[in-house]
Design an enzyme around this catalytic site. Structure first.
Site, short mmCIF file in Angstrom:
data_model
loop_
_atom_site.label_atom_id
_atom_site.label_comp_id
_atom_site.label_asym_id
_atom_site.label_seq_id
_atom_site.Cartn_x
_atom_site.Cartn_y
_atom_site.Cartn_z
CG LEU A 290 -5.21 -2.91 13.21
CD1 LEU A 290 -5.76 -4.24 12.70
CD2 LEU A 290 -4.21 -3.15 14.31
CG ASP A 291 0.97 -0.23 10.62
OD1 ASP A 291 0.98 -1.35 10.06
OD2 ASP A 291 1.72 0.04 11.57
CB ALA A 292 -1.16 -0.63 5.13
CB THR B 61 -0.61 -3.95 11.81
OG1 THR B 61 0.60 -3.26 12.07
CG2 THR B 61 -1.04 -4.70 13.06
#
Length: 176
Positions: free
Chosen positions: A33-35, A37
């Site tokens: 998960l990107d930062a 999300t």
């Protein structure tokens, strides 16, 4: 939000593994998960299971709740997402998509390309404003507070193990 999905980060940003400080075993995130999300992410010390849950050939679905810009999401955009979207790194697999509200959808994919959901939505004219993973295979996010964690039950782990082999087994049975 603001946490990276890696075991270690050289710039010193908070990691998902740091959210479980009292775990004696070394844990690894399953997928990314990107930062920007939020939502459900699994941590494990079982590398084989992590591979089976993340490799696209096993077709384990991940569902995201997506709030988008660009106005209401129309049938044309939904259709393109359902058929697959051409991105700079190639065509995506078809996604399952349900409109929740005019500018909010639930999108289920089984690939895990870098920022894939964001890029797919952008490609159909709807930039992502908020993104949350709400399911991973049979697991649902539920009511955990942001940054909180819980151990999976033995039954949940067994469902994940069974799920991760079912798509590949079915393809072999069909000869595809």
């Amino acid at each position: 939000l603001g946490v990276v999905s890696t075991a270690q980060d050289t710039p010193g940003r908070p990691t998902v593994v740091s959210l479980v400080p009292d775990e004696p075993r070394r844990l690894y995130p399953v997928g990314r998960l990107d930062a920007d999300t939020s939502g459900l992410i699994l941590l494990t010390n079982d590398g084989a299971l992590a591979h089976r849950l993340t490799h696209p050939s096993f077709e384990v679905g991940k569902t995201y709740r997506v709030r988008v810009g660009g106005g209401p999401v129309g049938e044309q955009a939904l259709g393109r997402l359902r058929e697959g979207v051409r991105l700079r790194d190639g065509m995506t697999a078809p996604a399952r998509v349900v409109r929740v509200r005019k500018a909010e959808i639930e999108l289920t994919i089984h690939e895990g390309r870098n920022r894939q959901v964001r890029r797919m939505c952008e490609a159909v004219g709807h930039p992502v404003e908020a993104l949350q993973r709400v399911t991973f295979g049979p697991l649902r996010l539920g009511v955990l507070a942001p940054g909180a964690h819980r151990r999976l039950s033995d039954a949940e782990v067994e469902r994940l193990r069974g799920l991760s082999g079912s798509a590949a087994t079915e393809r072999k049975r069909r000869g595809s």
